[in-house]
Design a protein around this motif. Structure first.
Motif, short mmCIF file in Angstrom:
data_model
loop_
_atom_site.label_atom_id
_atom_site.label_comp_id
_atom_site.label_asym_id
_atom_site.label_seq_id
_atom_site.Cartn_x
_atom_site.Cartn_y
_atom_site.Cartn_z
N ALA A 59 -7.49 2.54 -0.11
CA ALA A 59 -7.45 1.77 1.14
C ALA A 59 -8.30 0.51 0.95
O ALA A 59 -9.48 0.62 0.59
CB ALA A 59 -8.00 2.61 2.28
N ILE A 114 -5.38 6.56 0.30
CA ILE A 114 -4.43 6.67 1.41
C ILE A 114 -3.57 7.91 1.19
O ILE A 114 -2.90 8.05 0.17
CB ILE A 114 -3.55 5.40 1.50
CG1 ILE A 114 -4.41 4.19 1.82
CG2 ILE A 114 -2.44 5.59 2.54
CD1 ILE A 114 -3.66 2.87 1.79
N PHE A 149 -2.91 5.10 9.10
CA PHE A 149 -3.32 5.39 7.72
C PHE A 149 -4.31 6.55 7.77
O PHE A 149 -5.34 6.44 8.44
CB PHE A 149 -4.01 4.18 7.09
CG PHE A 149 -3.07 3.02 6.85
CD1 PHE A 149 -2.46 2.84 5.62
CD2 PHE A 149 -2.79 2.12 7.87
CE1 PHE A 149 -1.59 1.79 5.40
CE2 PHE A 149 -1.91 1.06 7.66
CZ PHE A 149 -1.31 0.89 6.43
N SER A 175 -3.18 1.18 14.28
CA SER A 175 -3.07 -0.15 14.89
C SER A 175 -2.22 -0.13 16.15
O SER A 175 -1.37 0.75 16.34
CB SER A 175 -2.47 -1.14 13.89
OG SER A 175 -1.18 -0.73 13.50
N THR A 226 0.90 7.44 5.54
CA THR A 226 1.15 6.20 6.30
C THR A 226 2.30 6.47 7.26
O THR A 226 3.22 7.22 6.95
CB THR A 226 1.56 5.01 5.39
OG1 THR A 226 2.77 5.32 4.72
CG2 THR A 226 0.50 4.68 4.37
N THR A 285 0.90 1.37 13.24
CA THR A 285 0.74 2.05 11.94
C THR A 285 -0.36 3.08 12.03
O THR A 285 -1.25 2.98 12.89
CB THR A 285 0.40 1.06 10.81
OG1 THR A 285 -0.88 0.50 11.07
CG2 THR A 285 1.44 -0.04 10.68
N LEU A 337 0.86 -1.18 0.00
CA LEU A 337 0.00 0.00 0.00
C LEU A 337 0.89 1.23 0.00
O LEU A 337 1.83 1.33 0.79
CB LEU A 337 -0.89 0.00 1.24
CG LEU A 337 -1.88 -1.15 1.33
CD1 LEU A 337 -2.68 -1.06 2.63
CD2 LEU A 337 -2.81 -1.15 0.12
N TYR A 386 -3.42 -4.78 5.55
CA TYR A 386 -2.79 -3.45 5.60
C TYR A 386 -1.30 -3.52 5.92
O TYR A 386 -0.67 -2.50 6.17
CB TYR A 386 -3.51 -2.56 6.64
CG TYR A 386 -4.71 -1.87 6.05
CD1 TYR A 386 -5.90 -2.56 5.84
CD2 TYR A 386 -4.65 -0.54 5.67
CE1 TYR A 386 -6.99 -1.93 5.27
CE2 TYR A 386 -5.74 0.10 5.10
CZ TYR A 386 -6.91 -0.60 4.91
OH TYR A 386 -7.98 0.03 4.34
#
Ligand code: BEZ
Length: 225
Positions: free
Chosen positions: A10, A146, A138, A37, A149, A136, A4, A114
Protein backbone atom coordinates in the motif's frame (compact mmCIF):
# COMPACT_ATOMS: atom_id res chain seq x y z
CA UNK A 1 2.76 4.11 -11.54
CA UNK A 2 1.58 0.51 -12.05
CA UNK A 3 -1.91 -0.40 -10.86
CA UNK A 4 -2.27 -1.47 -7.25
CA UNK A 5 -2.99 -5.17 -7.05
CA UNK A 6 -3.57 -7.69 -4.33
CA UNK A 7 -0.09 -8.28 -2.92
CA UNK A 8 1.16 -4.74 -3.73
CA UNK A 9 2.58 -2.66 -0.90
CA UNK A 10 0.00 0.00 0.00
CA UNK A 11 1.63 3.32 -0.97
CA UNK A 12 2.66 5.45 1.99
CA UNK A 13 1.52 9.08 2.15
CA UNK A 14 1.18 12.02 4.49
CA UNK A 15 -2.23 13.63 4.90
CA UNK A 16 -4.38 15.83 7.07
CA UNK A 17 -7.20 13.98 8.80
CA UNK A 18 -9.99 14.84 11.20
CA UNK A 19 -7.77 13.40 13.95
CA UNK A 20 -4.61 15.28 12.97
CA UNK A 21 -1.86 14.77 10.41
CA UNK A 22 -0.77 11.20 9.68
CA UNK A 23 1.94 9.29 7.88
CA UNK A 24 -0.08 6.34 6.66
CA UNK A 25 2.33 3.46 7.36
CA UNK A 26 3.16 4.81 10.82
CA UNK A 27 -0.56 5.23 11.51
CA UNK A 28 -1.20 1.57 10.57
CA UNK A 29 1.67 0.42 12.80
CA UNK A 30 1.29 -3.30 13.58
CA UNK A 31 -2.49 -3.36 12.97
CA UNK A 32 -4.55 -4.26 9.95
CA UNK A 33 -6.20 -1.31 8.23
CA UNK A 34 -9.26 -0.55 6.13
CA UNK A 35 -8.92 2.54 3.92
CA UNK A 36 -12.22 3.44 2.28
CA UNK A 37 -13.09 6.36 0.03
CA UNK A 38 -16.21 8.42 -0.52
CA UNK A 39 -17.21 10.69 -3.38
CA UNK A 40 -17.91 13.78 -1.28
CA UNK A 41 -19.02 15.23 2.04
CA UNK A 42 -22.70 15.97 2.72
CA UNK A 43 -23.92 13.29 0.32
CA UNK A 44 -26.60 10.85 1.42
CA UNK A 45 -25.11 7.42 0.69
CA UNK A 46 -21.74 8.41 2.19
CA UNK A 47 -23.47 9.70 5.31
CA UNK A 48 -25.13 6.32 5.89
CA UNK A 49 -21.87 4.44 5.26
CA UNK A 50 -19.73 6.47 7.65
CA UNK A 51 -22.35 6.11 10.36
CA UNK A 52 -22.33 2.36 9.88
CA UNK A 53 -18.54 2.15 10.10
CA UNK A 54 -18.67 4.21 13.30
CA UNK A 55 -21.18 1.78 14.84
CA UNK A 56 -19.14 -1.22 13.67
CA UNK A 57 -15.80 0.14 14.92
CA UNK A 58 -15.75 -2.28 17.90
CA UNK A 59 -16.06 -5.19 15.43
CA UNK A 60 -13.04 -3.90 13.50
CA UNK A 61 -11.11 -3.36 16.75
CA UNK A 62 -11.84 -6.94 17.88
CA UNK A 63 -10.00 -8.08 14.77
CA UNK A 64 -7.08 -5.68 15.29
CA UNK A 65 -8.19 -3.46 12.40
CA UNK A 66 -7.98 0.34 12.24
CA UNK A 67 -10.42 2.13 9.92
CA UNK A 68 -9.81 5.34 8.01
CA UNK A 69 -12.11 7.10 5.55
CA UNK A 70 -11.27 9.50 2.73
CA UNK A 71 -13.47 12.08 1.10
CA UNK A 72 -12.41 14.57 -1.55
CA UNK A 73 -13.11 17.66 0.56
CA UNK A 74 -11.24 19.82 3.07
CA UNK A 75 -10.97 19.36 6.85
CA UNK A 76 -13.41 22.10 7.88
CA UNK A 77 -16.05 20.49 5.68
CA UNK A 78 -15.34 17.02 7.16
CA UNK A 79 -15.65 18.42 10.70
CA UNK A 80 -19.10 19.86 9.97
CA UNK A 81 -20.20 16.73 8.13
CA UNK A 82 -19.27 14.46 11.06
CA UNK A 83 -21.88 16.27 13.17
CA UNK A 84 -24.53 15.41 10.56
CA UNK A 85 -23.38 11.79 10.38
CA UNK A 86 -23.59 11.38 14.16
CA UNK A 87 -26.98 13.07 14.22
CA UNK A 88 -28.51 11.10 11.34
CA UNK A 89 -27.01 7.79 12.52
CA UNK A 90 -28.21 8.24 16.09
CA UNK A 91 -31.73 9.13 14.92
CA UNK A 92 -32.04 6.18 12.56
CA UNK A 93 -29.71 3.35 13.61
CA UNK A 94 -28.66 3.84 17.22
CA UNK A 95 -25.91 5.73 18.99
CA UNK A 96 -23.39 6.91 16.37
CA UNK A 97 -20.10 8.67 16.99
CA UNK A 98 -17.53 8.94 14.21
CA UNK A 99 -14.29 8.48 16.15
CA UNK A 100 -11.97 7.33 13.40
CA UNK A 101 -10.01 9.62 11.06
CA UNK A 102 -11.31 10.87 7.73
CA UNK A 103 -8.62 12.01 5.31
CA UNK A 104 -9.06 15.45 3.74
CA UNK A 105 -8.16 15.08 0.09
CA UNK A 106 -9.56 18.10 -1.77
CA UNK A 107 -6.77 17.95 -4.33
CA UNK A 108 -7.22 14.20 -4.85
CA UNK A 109 -3.57 13.46 -3.98
CA UNK A 110 -4.27 10.25 -2.06
CA UNK A 111 -7.15 9.43 -4.40
CA UNK A 112 -4.77 9.61 -7.37
CA UNK A 113 -2.11 7.56 -5.57
CA UNK A 114 -4.67 4.83 -4.87
CA UNK A 115 -6.46 5.14 -8.23
CA UNK A 116 -9.75 5.94 -6.53
CA UNK A 117 -11.01 8.43 -9.11
CA UNK A 118 -14.05 7.88 -11.27
CA UNK A 119 -13.17 7.68 -14.97
CA UNK A 120 -16.62 6.95 -16.28
CA UNK A 121 -19.59 8.43 -14.43
CA UNK A 122 -20.09 12.00 -15.74
CA UNK A 123 -22.36 12.82 -12.77
CA UNK A 124 -19.68 11.97 -10.20
CA UNK A 125 -17.74 15.23 -10.56
CA UNK A 126 -17.43 18.38 -8.46
CA UNK A 127 -18.60 21.86 -9.49
CA UNK A 128 -15.37 22.32 -11.48
CA UNK A 129 -15.88 19.04 -13.31
CA UNK A 130 -13.06 17.29 -11.40
CA UNK A 131 -13.91 13.60 -10.86
CA UNK A 132 -14.84 12.53 -7.36
CA UNK A 133 -13.54 9.37 -5.80
CA UNK A 134 -15.66 6.25 -6.15
CA UNK A 135 -16.32 3.93 -3.21
CA UNK A 136 -13.09 1.96 -2.93
CA UNK A 137 -11.99 -0.26 -0.07
CA UNK A 138 -8.43 -1.39 0.61
CA UNK A 139 -7.81 -3.99 3.31
CA UNK A 140 -4.15 -3.76 4.28
CA UNK A 141 -2.30 -6.18 6.54
CA UNK A 142 0.34 -5.33 9.17
CA UNK A 143 3.09 -5.83 6.55
CA UNK A 144 1.33 -3.05 4.57
CA UNK A 145 0.34 -5.52 1.85
CA UNK A 146 -2.97 -4.93 0.07
CA UNK A 147 -5.14 -8.01 0.71
CA UNK A 148 -8.50 -6.87 -0.68
CA UNK A 149 -9.67 -4.16 -3.06
CA UNK A 150 -13.25 -3.24 -3.91
CA UNK A 151 -14.68 -0.51 -6.12
CA UNK A 152 -18.35 0.36 -5.88
CA UNK A 153 -20.18 2.99 -7.89
CA UNK A 154 -21.13 6.27 -6.24
CA UNK A 155 -24.81 5.29 -6.19
CA UNK A 156 -24.39 2.07 -4.20
CA UNK A 157 -23.60 1.91 -0.49
CA UNK A 158 -21.21 -0.85 0.57
CA UNK A 159 -21.89 -3.76 2.91
CA UNK A 160 -19.39 -3.46 5.76
CA UNK A 161 -20.39 -6.85 7.15
CA UNK A 162 -18.86 -8.26 3.98
CA UNK A 163 -15.59 -6.43 4.68
CA UNK A 164 -15.54 -7.93 8.18
CA UNK A 165 -16.29 -11.37 6.71
CA UNK A 166 -13.34 -11.14 4.32
CA UNK A 167 -11.06 -9.98 7.15
CA UNK A 168 -12.13 -13.05 9.17
CA UNK A 169 -11.28 -15.25 6.19
CA UNK A 170 -7.90 -13.59 5.59
CA UNK A 171 -6.90 -13.74 9.24
CA UNK A 172 -7.94 -17.39 9.56
CA UNK A 173 -6.09 -18.26 6.33
CA UNK A 174 -2.94 -16.51 7.58
CA UNK A 175 -3.00 -18.49 10.81
CA UNK A 176 -4.15 -21.92 9.61
CA UNK A 177 -3.62 -23.72 6.31
CA UNK A 178 -7.21 -23.27 5.19
CA UNK A 179 -9.36 -21.42 2.68
CA UNK A 180 -13.03 -20.47 3.07
CA UNK A 181 -15.96 -21.53 0.87
CA UNK A 182 -18.82 -19.60 -0.68
CA UNK A 183 -20.90 -17.54 1.77
CA UNK A 184 -18.64 -18.61 4.64
CA UNK A 185 -18.91 -16.90 8.00
CA UNK A 186 -16.66 -17.38 11.00
CA UNK A 187 -17.62 -20.68 12.69
CA UNK A 188 -18.73 -22.42 9.48
CA UNK A 189 -16.68 -25.32 8.12
CA UNK A 190 -13.56 -24.30 6.19
CA UNK A 191 -11.62 -25.93 3.34
CA UNK A 192 -8.30 -27.66 3.97
CA UNK A 193 -5.81 -25.77 1.78
CA UNK A 194 -5.10 -27.69 -1.43
CA UNK A 195 -1.37 -27.51 -0.60
CA UNK A 196 -1.88 -29.69 2.51
CA UNK A 197 -1.42 -33.42 1.84
CA UNK A 198 -3.90 -35.90 3.28
CA UNK A 199 -1.13 -37.15 5.60
CA UNK A 200 -0.52 -33.63 6.94
CA UNK A 201 -4.26 -32.99 7.18
CA UNK A 202 -4.69 -36.00 9.50
CA UNK A 203 -2.42 -34.23 12.00
CA UNK A 204 -3.48 -30.64 11.37
CA UNK A 205 -7.22 -31.22 11.05
CA UNK A 206 -8.16 -34.57 12.68
CA UNK A 207 -11.60 -35.65 11.50
CA UNK A 208 -11.51 -33.65 8.25
CA UNK A 209 -14.00 -34.85 5.61
CA UNK A 210 -13.08 -35.57 2.00
CA UNK A 211 -16.10 -34.46 -0.04
CA UNK A 212 -14.22 -34.59 -3.36
CA UNK A 213 -10.57 -35.57 -3.77
CA UNK A 214 -9.73 -31.85 -4.03
CA UNK A 215 -12.33 -30.53 -1.58
CA UNK A 216 -11.82 -31.41 2.06
CA UNK A 217 -13.80 -29.75 4.83
CA UNK A 218 -12.92 -29.27 8.45
CA UNK A 219 -14.22 -27.34 11.46
CA UNK A 220 -13.21 -23.71 11.59
CA UNK A 221 -9.97 -23.83 13.63
CA UNK A 222 -10.19 -20.09 14.35
CA UNK A 223 -13.11 -20.53 16.75
CA UNK A 224 -11.68 -23.44 18.76
CA UNK A 225 -10.87 -22.66 22.38
C1 BEZ B 1 -24.07 9.84 -2.18
O1 BEZ B 1 -23.26 9.62 -1.29
O2 BEZ B 1 -25.27 9.81 -1.97
C2 BEZ B 1 -23.60 10.13 -3.60
C3 BEZ B 1 -22.39 10.77 -3.80
C4 BEZ B 1 -22.01 11.07 -5.12
C5 BEZ B 1 -22.82 10.71 -6.19
C6 BEZ B 1 -24.01 10.04 -5.95
C7 BEZ B 1 -24.41 9.75 -4.65
Amino acid sequence: MPALRLGSIAPDFEAETTQGPIKFHDWIGSSWAVLFSHPADFTPVCTTELGEVARKKPEFEKRGVKVIGLSANALDSHDKWIKDIDDFGTKTSGSTHVDFPIIADPERKVATLYDMLDAVDPTNVDSKGIPFTVRTVFVIDPKKIIRLTLSYPAQTGRDFDEILRVIDSLQAGDKYRITTPVNWHKGDDVIVHPGVSNEEAKTLFPGFKTVLPYLRLTEDPSVKA
